[in-house]
Design an enzyme around this catalytic site. Structure first.
Site, short mmCIF file in Angstrom:
data_model
loop_
_atom_site.label_atom_id
_atom_site.label_comp_id
_atom_site.label_asym_id
_atom_site.label_seq_id
_atom_site.Cartn_x
_atom_site.Cartn_y
_atom_site.Cartn_z
N TYR A 185 0.83 -1.03 0.13
CA TYR A 185 0.06 -0.06 0.14
C TYR A 185 0.83 1.18 -0.03
O TYR A 185 2.03 1.10 -0.19
CB TYR A 185 -0.87 -0.01 1.17
CG TYR A 185 -1.76 -1.06 1.00
CD1 TYR A 185 -2.79 -1.24 0.19
CD2 TYR A 185 -1.73 -2.30 1.87
CE1 TYR A 185 -3.71 -2.22 -0.26
CE2 TYR A 185 -2.76 -3.42 1.89
CZ TYR A 185 -3.26 -3.58 0.73
OH TYR A 185 -4.60 -4.58 0.53
N GLY A 325 -3.52 -14.60 11.72
CA GLY A 325 -4.55 -14.11 10.75
C GLY A 325 -5.55 -15.27 10.40
O GLY A 325 -6.77 -15.48 10.93
#
Ligand code: FMN
Length: 372
Positions: A185, A325
């Site tokens: 990102y 996760g």
């Protein structure tokens, strides 16, 4: 094997905040917010379940920081307005009531933006076409847009966006913020040579490519109160480039992590496909290097499903916390499951198909129960 005496369940601290154990939920985007970026109806139960399930620390999915170019996904939650930040209050209260610490991940999508509710173009350090394709499970399709190269003023605005978002997070009652510097990102686009072709003070040398991290961390630290935890996440891999390795190897890691410490960050969160793999072919893991060169608490993430691996990473001193996760998606009560020696449910990718949203997960869970 794993008992309540395990290191997994030893309390610890980040800065002055006590954390009940060493088990964190990794940030995971679930594109389940309202179209205006406020939290959606399924999100409270979802986050509360992790706290009930025994996680000491929960990091939210990436929240977009400003009402300009930061949004990455349709139905991504934002923290770009007070209304968006305030919509988290019931979740914050529920999670904190259960004794877990909730940190907001602050994220700017940069060139990997797949959707922007204001129809803004995507922006990036340089006008470089992102590799790969948009992710369908996050409502994307086809090639990424070609981003516009940021002016110095755009950079200032993006930095201020993180600061204002952190202030809103603090006011809403989050225990901390995590600056998303990983996974391809915006910030990672500055750090990465091939997406940053700038010739000004934000491009070229590693120090220049890290400048935006430094500016954000320093400004956030100066603006928020001392009690707010300020962390940062790093990775080598990206959602659109799973092979990338930091070009400067351990020397780059050393400069990066030492600089982060100087900016006043309270922790570093590393993510790798396997959290304890050698970062650069041989030698120490990225988590271990972060610890060695910053001296800060480190959260390590990547590839954990069984308690033994998490225990080994903590006992060997590579990290202070382990973030889970995918296995946490199928076991929102992973800590309690382990503590009670119950069996861990395998993660199934069908849970995230066709969309990674919570409605889909709910449907999947119902089908599983029906099938059982
Ligand atoms: C559905 C999903 C959404 C994710 N969203 C984010 C995110 O918003 N921010 C982030 O830093 N990482 C995100 N990640 C990456 C995870 O935090 C984590 O690094 C990755 O899943 C590897 O850890 P694991 O092997 O324990 O699953 C996401 C992963 C998944 C599966």
């Amino acid at each position: 094997m794993t008992t309540t005496n395990s290191i997994l369940f030893k309390p610890s601290k980040i800065a002055n905040t006590a954390i009940n154990n060493r088990l964190a939920v990794a940030p995971m985007t679930r594109v389940s917010a309202e179209s205006d970026g406020k939290v959606g109806p399924l999100m409270k139960g979802y986050y509360e379940n992790y706290a009930t399930g025994g996680f000491g620390l929960i990091i939210t999915e990436g929240l977009y920081t400003d009402e300009l170019h930061s949004q990455a996904y349709l139905n991504q939650p934002g923290i770009a307005t007070s209304a968006q930040a305030d919509s988290w209050k019931p979740i914050i209260a529920a999670v904190h009531l259960k004794g877990a610490v909730l940190i907001a991940q602050l994220m700017h999508g940069g060139a990997l933006s797949q959707y922007n509710h204001l129809s803004k173009p995507s922006i990036a350090p340089s006008a470089v076409q992102p590799k790969g394709k948009q992710m369908p499970a996050y409502h994307g399709e086809g090639a990424y847009k070609l981003p516009q190269a940021m002016t110095e003023q755009d950079i200032e605005v993006a930095v201020q966006g993180f600061v204002d978002a952190a202030l809103r997070a603090e006011k809403a009652g989050f225990a901390g913020v995590e600056i998303h510097g990983a996974n391809g990102y915006l910030l990672d686009q500055f750090l990465t040579e091939y997406t940053n072709q700038r010739e000004d003070s934000y491009g070229g040398s590693l120090a220049n490519r890290l400048r935006i991290y430094q500016q954000i961390l320093t400004a956030v630290r100066e603006s928020v109160g001392e009690a707010l935890i300020v962390g940062v996440r790093f990775s080598q891999k990206k959602v659109n480039d799973t092979q990338y390795v930091w070009a400067g190897g351990e020397e780059a890691a050393k400069s990066t992590f030492a600089m982060i410490k100087e900016c006043g960050a309270d922790y570093i969160h590393t993510t790798e496909p396997l959290l304890n793999n050698a970062a650069f072919g041989e030698g120490e893991s990225l988590a271990s290097l972060a610890k060695k060169y910053s001296g800060l608490p480190v959260i390590a993430n990547g590839g954990v499903s069984d308690p033994q691996l998490a225990t080994d990473v903590l006992e060997s001193g590579q990290a202070d916390f382990v973030a889970l996760g995918k296995i946490a998606l199928s076991n929102q009560d992973w800590p309690n499951t382990v503590k009670n020696s119950n069996s861990i449910k395998g993660f199934n990718y069908s849970m995230l198909a066709p969309l990674v949203d919570l409605e889909n997960a709910q449907r999947f869970n119902k089908d599983e129960l029906g099938a059982a």
